[in-house]
Motif scaffolding. Structure first.
Motif, PDB file in Angstrom:
ATOM      1  N   LEU A 342       0.841  -1.206   0.000  1.00 50.68           N
ATOM      2  CA  LEU A 342       0.000   0.000   0.000  1.00 50.68           C
ATOM      3  C   LEU A 342       0.875   1.255   0.000  1.00 50.68           C
ATOM      4  CD1 LEU A 342      -2.801   1.402   0.387  1.00 50.68           C
ATOM      5  CD2 LEU A 342      -2.392   1.215   2.859  1.00 50.68           C
ATOM      6  N   ILE A 343       1.926   1.248   0.820  1.00 53.46           N
ATOM      7  CA  ILE A 343       2.815   2.403   0.912  1.00 53.46           C
ATOM      8  C   ILE A 343       3.558   2.633  -0.401  1.00 53.46           C
ATOM      9  CG2 ILE A 343       4.925   3.261   2.023  1.00 53.46           C
ATOM     10  CD1 ILE A 343       3.938   1.928   4.610  1.00 53.46           C
ATOM     11  N   LEU A 344       4.092   1.560  -0.980  1.00 53.64           N
ATOM     12  CA  LEU A 344       4.842   1.713  -2.238  1.00 53.64           C
ATOM     13  C   LEU A 344       3.935   2.181  -3.369  1.00 53.64           C
ATOM     14  CD1 LEU A 344       7.212  -1.397  -2.100  1.00 53.64           C
ATOM     15  CD2 LEU A 344       7.806   1.004  -1.723  1.00 53.64           C
ATOM     16  N   ASP A 345       2.692   1.714  -3.373  1.00 56.79           N
ATOM     17  CA  ASP A 345       1.739   2.186  -4.389  1.00 56.79           C
ATOM     18  C   ASP A 345       1.469   3.678  -4.215  1.00 56.79           C
ATOM     19  OD1 ASP A 345      -0.393   1.742  -6.478  1.00 56.79           O
ATOM     20  OD2 ASP A 345      -1.646   2.434  -4.806  1.00 56.79           O
ATOM     21  N   PHE A 346       1.318   4.108  -2.954  1.00 57.54           N
ATOM     22  CA  PHE A 346       1.098   5.528  -2.658  1.00 57.54           C
ATOM     23  C   PHE A 346       2.305   6.358  -3.082  1.00 57.54           C
ATOM     24  CE2 PHE A 346       1.714   9.015   0.431  1.00 57.54           C
ATOM     25  CZ  PHE A 346       0.589   9.766   0.152  1.00 57.54           C
ATOM     26  N   VAL A 404       5.508  22.065   6.757  1.00 57.04           N
ATOM     27  CA  VAL A 404       4.266  21.910   7.520  1.00 57.04           C
ATOM     28  C   VAL A 404       4.217  20.529   8.163  1.00 57.04           C
ATOM     29  CG1 VAL A 404       1.747  21.785   7.340  1.00 57.04           C
ATOM     30  CG2 VAL A 404       3.002  23.584   6.130  1.00 57.04           C
ATOM     31  N   ALA A 405       4.591  19.506   7.387  1.00 59.19           N
ATOM     32  CA  ALA A 405       4.605  18.140   7.918  1.00 59.19           C
ATOM     33  C   ALA A 405       5.581  18.026   9.089  1.00 59.19           C
ATOM     34  CB  ALA A 405       4.980  17.153   6.808  1.00 59.19           C
ATOM     35  N   GLY A 406       6.739  18.675   8.977  1.00 64.83           N
ATOM     36  CA  GLY A 406       7.715  18.642  10.061  1.00 64.83           C
ATOM     37  C   GLY A 406       7.157  19.230  11.340  1.00 64.83           C
ATOM     38  N   MET A 407       6.431  20.341  11.230  1.00 67.14           N
ATOM     39  CA  MET A 407       5.866  20.973  12.428  1.00 67.14           C
ATOM     40  C   MET A 407       4.734  20.138  13.010  1.00 67.14           C
ATOM     41  SD  MET A 407       6.326  23.346  14.546  1.00 67.14           S
ATOM     42  CE  MET A 407       7.464  24.423  13.672  1.00 67.14           C
ATOM     43  N   ILE A 408       3.904  19.557  12.159  1.00 70.09           N
ATOM     44  CA  ILE A 408       2.814  18.707  12.656  1.00 70.09           C
ATOM     45  C   ILE A 408       3.377  17.493  13.389  1.00 70.09           C
ATOM     46  CG2 ILE A 408       0.980  17.139  11.872  1.00 70.09           C
ATOM     47  CD1 ILE A 408       0.320  19.220   9.703  1.00 70.09           C
ATOM     48  N   LEU A 472       0.336  15.703  -1.127  1.00 71.15           N
ATOM     49  CA  LEU A 472       1.690  16.140  -0.767  1.00 71.15           C
ATOM     50  C   LEU A 472       1.889  16.180   0.750  1.00 71.15           C
ATOM     51  CD1 LEU A 472       2.161  18.970  -3.427  1.00 71.15           C
ATOM     52  CD2 LEU A 472       3.374  16.781  -3.329  1.00 71.15           C
ATOM     53  N   LEU A 473       0.855  16.598   1.479  1.00 69.58           N
ATOM     54  CA  LEU A 473       0.984  16.624   2.934  1.00 69.58           C
ATOM     55  C   LEU A 473       1.131  15.204   3.485  1.00 69.58           C
ATOM     56  CD1 LEU A 473       1.029  18.244   5.548  1.00 69.58           C
ATOM     57  CD2 LEU A 473      -1.465  18.085   5.622  1.00 69.58           C
ATOM     58  N   LEU A 474       0.317  14.271   2.999  1.00 67.47           N
ATOM     59  CA  LEU A 474       0.428  12.883   3.454  1.00 67.47           C
ATOM     60  C   LEU A 474       1.787  12.293   3.076  1.00 67.47           C
ATOM     61  CD1 LEU A 474      -3.129  11.469   2.644  1.00 67.47           C
ATOM     62  CD2 LEU A 474      -2.125  11.811   4.917  1.00 67.47           C
ATOM     63  N   PHE A 475       2.263  12.613   1.877  1.00 66.42           N
ATOM     64  CA  PHE A 475       3.562  12.111   1.426  1.00 66.42           C
ATOM     65  C   PHE A 475       4.665  12.559   2.394  1.00 66.42           C
ATOM     66  CE2 PHE A 475       7.537  12.063  -0.807  1.00 66.42           C
ATOM     67  CZ  PHE A 475       7.466  10.976  -1.668  1.00 66.42           C
ATOM     68  N   ALA A 504       0.836   5.001  11.050  1.00 69.24           N
ATOM     69  CA  ALA A 504      -0.483   4.357  11.054  1.00 69.24           C
ATOM     70  C   ALA A 504      -1.582   5.353  10.695  1.00 69.24           C
ATOM     71  CB  ALA A 504      -0.747   3.724  12.424  1.00 69.24           C
ATOM     72  N   GLU A 505      -1.471   6.584  11.192  1.00 72.12           N
ATOM     73  CA  GLU A 505      -2.475   7.608  10.882  1.00 72.12           C
ATOM     74  C   GLU A 505      -2.439   7.990   9.407  1.00 72.12           C
ATOM     75  OE1 GLU A 505      -1.523  10.682  13.627  1.00 72.12           O
ATOM     76  OE2 GLU A 505      -2.622   9.764  15.280  1.00 72.12           O
ATOM     77  N   VAL A 506      -1.240   8.095   8.839  1.00 73.69           N
ATOM     78  CA  VAL A 506      -1.126   8.388   7.406  1.00 73.69           C
ATOM     79  C   VAL A 506      -1.733   7.247   6.600  1.00 73.69           C
ATOM     80  CG1 VAL A 506       0.475   8.691   5.478  1.00 73.69           C
ATOM     81  CG2 VAL A 506       0.881   9.886   7.631  1.00 73.69           C
ATOM     82  N   LEU A 507      -1.455   6.013   6.992  1.00 71.84           N
ATOM     83  CA  LEU A 507      -1.984   4.857   6.265  1.00 71.84           C
ATOM     84  C   LEU A 507      -3.510   4.840   6.282  1.00 71.84           C
ATOM     85  CD1 LEU A 507       0.486   2.015   7.326  1.00 71.84           C
ATOM     86  CD2 LEU A 507       0.344   3.201   5.132  1.00 71.84           C
ATOM     87  N   ALA A 508      -4.107   5.233   7.406  1.00 68.80           N
ATOM     88  CA  ALA A 508      -5.572   5.294   7.487  1.00 68.80           C
ATOM     89  C   ALA A 508      -6.119   6.298   6.476  1.00 68.80           C
ATOM     90  CB  ALA A 508      -6.001   5.675   8.899  1.00 68.80           C
ATOM     91  N   GLU A 509      -5.434   7.443   6.324  1.00 64.79           N
ATOM     92  CA  GLU A 509      -5.856   8.451   5.346  1.00 64.79           C
ATOM     93  C   GLU A 509      -5.626   7.963   3.909  1.00 64.79           C
ATOM     94  OE1 GLU A 509      -7.468  11.324   5.956  1.00 64.79           O
ATOM     95  OE2 GLU A 509      -7.519  10.557   8.016  1.00 64.79           O
ATOM     96  N   VAL A 510      -4.516   7.258   3.684  1.00 65.97           N
ATOM     97  CA  VAL A 510      -4.227   6.722   2.350  1.00 65.97           C
ATOM     98  C   VAL A 510      -5.299   5.712   1.951  1.00 65.97           C
ATOM     99  CG1 VAL A 510      -2.615   5.292   1.022  1.00 65.97           C
ATOM    100  CG2 VAL A 510      -1.747   7.149   2.473  1.00 65.97           C
ATOM    101  N   GLU A 511      -5.717   4.874   2.893  1.00 70.72           N
ATOM    102  CA  GLU A 511      -6.753   3.884   2.601  1.00 70.72           C
ATOM    103  C   GLU A 511      -8.078   4.570   2.275  1.00 70.72           C
ATOM    104  OE1 GLU A 511      -6.415   1.553   6.132  1.00 70.72           O
ATOM    105  OE2 GLU A 511      -5.143   0.039   5.155  1.00 70.72           O
ATOM    106  N   LYS A 512      -8.373   5.693   2.965  1.00 73.42           N
ATOM    107  CA  LYS A 512      -9.589   6.456   2.654  1.00 73.42           C
ATOM    108  C   LYS A 512      -9.532   6.993   1.237  1.00 73.42           C
ATOM    109  CE  LYS A 512     -10.544   8.235   7.293  1.00 73.42           C
ATOM    110  NZ  LYS A 512     -10.566   9.476   8.110  1.00 73.42           N
ATOM    111  N   LEU A 513      -8.360   7.552   0.856  1.00 70.08           N
ATOM    112  CA  LEU A 513      -8.212   8.101  -0.487  1.00 70.08           C
ATOM    113  C   LEU A 513      -8.384   7.011  -1.539  1.00 70.08           C
ATOM    114  CD1 LEU A 513      -5.149  10.519  -0.090  1.00 70.08           C
ATOM    115  CD2 LEU A 513      -7.539  11.143  -0.384  1.00 70.08           C
ATOM    116  N   ARG A 514      -7.842   5.827  -1.252  1.00 73.05           N
ATOM    117  CA  ARG A 514      -7.932   4.742  -2.224  1.00 73.05           C
ATOM    118  C   ARG A 514      -9.380   4.282  -2.401  1.00 73.05           C
ATOM    119  NH1 ARG A 514      -4.499  -0.836  -1.825  1.00 73.05           N
ATOM    120  NH2 ARG A 514      -5.866  -1.130  -0.020  1.00 73.05           N
ATOM    121  N   ARG A 515     -10.137   4.258  -1.278  1.00 75.56           N
ATOM    122  CA  ARG A 515     -11.538   3.863  -1.360  1.00 75.56           C
ATOM    123  C   ARG A 515     -12.373   4.915  -2.080  1.00 75.56           C
ATOM    124  NH1 ARG A 515     -10.761   2.088   4.069  1.00 75.56           N
ATOM    125  NH2 ARG A 515     -11.784   3.951   4.872  1.00 75.56           N
TER     126      ARG A 515
END
Length: 515
Positions: A342-346, A404-408, A472-475, A504-515
């Motif tokens: 899933l990660i490599l596909d993203f 932004v990702a670094g600060m989050i 880009l933010l998720l990446f 894990a939180e990023v993966l949950a968002e990636v799965e939402k995008l894929r669905r």
């Protein structure tokens, strides 16, 4: 036994093989071993080699190379001064050797401890002097917008800062950072601070006051130092966030979930200042090294390859250290490893998906510790970039969402460290801690992102649309969390759950995008 006295002369120092040999074999090894700025103490040194002597007034900027049994060599800067005995009090940590010069007895010292050296530095910045070298190199002193000194004479001192560089303060007005580890390019901090100060109205950085650059005959420009205005701060934003979290912790232990409204105000202020910084960098179009650029094929391939390499290293690291992790970390690590496809596909999508946003120079090492809290505002500091990257890599243009990702991620660390590592929460169920940390983090993250994006308006060339922003933010959130695993596994295994939870939180968002 007679104390050894090294006979030195500045004229011809660069060709004095005897002095070089004594320095390399006898003086430098024990001296640099006690210097905070020398990064090679934990490595097996194969050879120390004196390389260059750049003359400056009555002093020398000496460079030396440290070669290691394994890995690349490093180049360091060590300014040298001769101080006659009885004329100044030099601390022991600044003395390299007893020495003689022009029939006078004294000491060879790290010049930053010599007040005459510091005076000469300031005077040279004041006059914008250039010191021509015999080999056609030039040592160039420059001053910028924030330099408003009325005289070349000013008091100076060395602040008590434990750092990989050396600091000097002049008249409580100017802060000079002398770089110890050198690269054969201009330091990104000097470039960033100078360009933002000289070409924008953004005031929430220590403004550029001057620089010292070694301009070599081979066209290389090596930054020796950068000078900025002194910022009178109360503490950094990491410490301030820790204070807010102390209040949150007290309420949480009493059974209440409570965040003061002032906390959201401070988070929004930081987001606002971050956006203004990025707008200033984008507005600097026209300067060659700051032109905004598209997501072209070459950059996409660079981003993709870097991420694939990083993932492979972290998968191997987790596999080798899996049994060292606690139960929760093992569960999260297993989820990360199970999600590899899933990660490599993203990650692969960065090569093909439409990306019409622009990328610019960014801070590059952005977290709460890089922000100073003043009485009524926030000031962003330390533009050197990611420490483990090469200078060339630090100057590559990215989406500002990488900052932004670094600060989050820094906010995620702050709340996780506070709840998981406080004595007050040691008896509280881990799932309850996790829920509280997740809720705090989500509220802070949403506040930060909403304010940050509102400053740009819609649309803006840096962020073409919400689809690109989300990807880009998720990446970059994924990239940052995967990067963090390396430090935690090696130095704080009990903390590795923090970046793994971020993944894990990023993966949950990636799965939402894929669905």
């Amino acid at each position: 036994m007679t104390e050894f006295v090294l006979a030195i002369e500045w004229e011809g120092f660069e060709k004095d093989k005897y002095v070089h040999t004594v320095l390399e074999d006898n003086i430098l090894p024990p001296y640099i071993a006690q210097c905070r700025w020398f990064a090679g103490k934990a490595r097996q040194i194969k050879q120390l080699k004196v390389k260059d002597a750049v003359h400056f007034d009555e002093f020398i900027f000496m460079t030396f190379e440290s070669k290691y049994e394994e890995g690349d060599s490093e180049l360091y800067l060590l300014p040298l001064s001769f101080v006659e005995e009885g004329t100044q009090e030099i601390p022991a940590k600044g003395i390299l050797s007893k020495a003689s010069m022009d029939e006078k007895i004294g000491y060879l010292v790290d010049a930053i401890y010599d007040v005459n050296f510091r005076n000469a530095l300031f005077s040279s910045v004041y006059h914008k002097q250039t010191y021509k070298q015999s080999n056609n190199d030039n040592l160039v002193f420059f001053n910028g917008k924030a330099f408003v000194a009325e005289s070349e004479v000013i008091d100076s001192f060395l602040p008590n800062i434990d750092s990989s560089n050396s600091a000097m303060v002049f008249g409580d007005k100017y802060f000079l950072k002398l770089y110890r580890k050198l690269f054969t390019e201009t330091n990104p901090e000097a470039e960033m601070v100078e360009f933002i100060t000289q070409h924008s109205e953004f005031r929430n950085i220590p403004r550029f006051a001057g620089s010292i650059t070694w301009k070599r005959a081979d066209n290389a420009e090596i930054t020796f130092a950068v000078m900025v205005e002194v910022i009178k701060s109360e503490k950094d934003d990491w410490s301030m966030t820790g204070d807010y979290l102390n209040d949150f912790l007290v309420a949480f232990v009493d059974g209440n979930f409570q965040i003061k409204e002032s906390v959201f105000g401070k988070v929004a202020l930081l987001a606002h200042r971050t956006a203004e910084m990025h707008k200033a960098l984008f507005a600097l179009r026209g300067a060659d090294t700051f032109n905004a650029e598209p997501f072209d094929r070459q950059y996409r391939r660079f981003l993709h390859q870097k991420m694939e390499n990083l993932l492979e290293r972290r998968y191997n690291l987790l596999t080798d250290n899996y049994l060292r992790l606690d139960e929760q970390a093992q569960t999260l690590a297993w989820k990360f490893m199970e999600s590899k496809d899933l990660i490599l596909d993203f990650v692969d999508q960065v090569l093909t998906r439409p990306l019409l946003s622009y990328r610019t120079r960014i801070h590059g090492d952005y977290h709460l510790g890089q922000v100073l809290a003043t009485e009524n505002d926030l000031v962003i500091i330390d533009f050197e970039g990611e420490p483990e990257s090469t200078i060339s890599e630090r100057k590559i243009k990215h989406s500002p969402l990488k900052d932004v990702a670094g600060m989050i991620r820094s906010y995620h660390y702050a709340v996780s460290a506070k709840l998981y590592n406080s004595a007050e929460t040691s008896e509280i169920d881990e799932l309850q801690l996790q829920r509280a940390a997740d809720r705090w983090y989500k509220l802070i993250k949403d506040t930060y992102l909403e304010e940050y994006l509102s400053v740009f308006g819609n649309p803006h060339p840096l962020f073409r649309d919400n689809n690109e922003i989300n990807y880009l933010l998720l990446f970059h959130l994924l990239e940052k969390a995967v990067y963090e695993i390396g430090y935690e596994v090696n130095y704080r295994p009990s903390w590795v759950k923090i970046p793994l939870k971020g993944i894990a939180e990023v993966l949950a968002e990636v799965e939402k995008l894929r669905r």
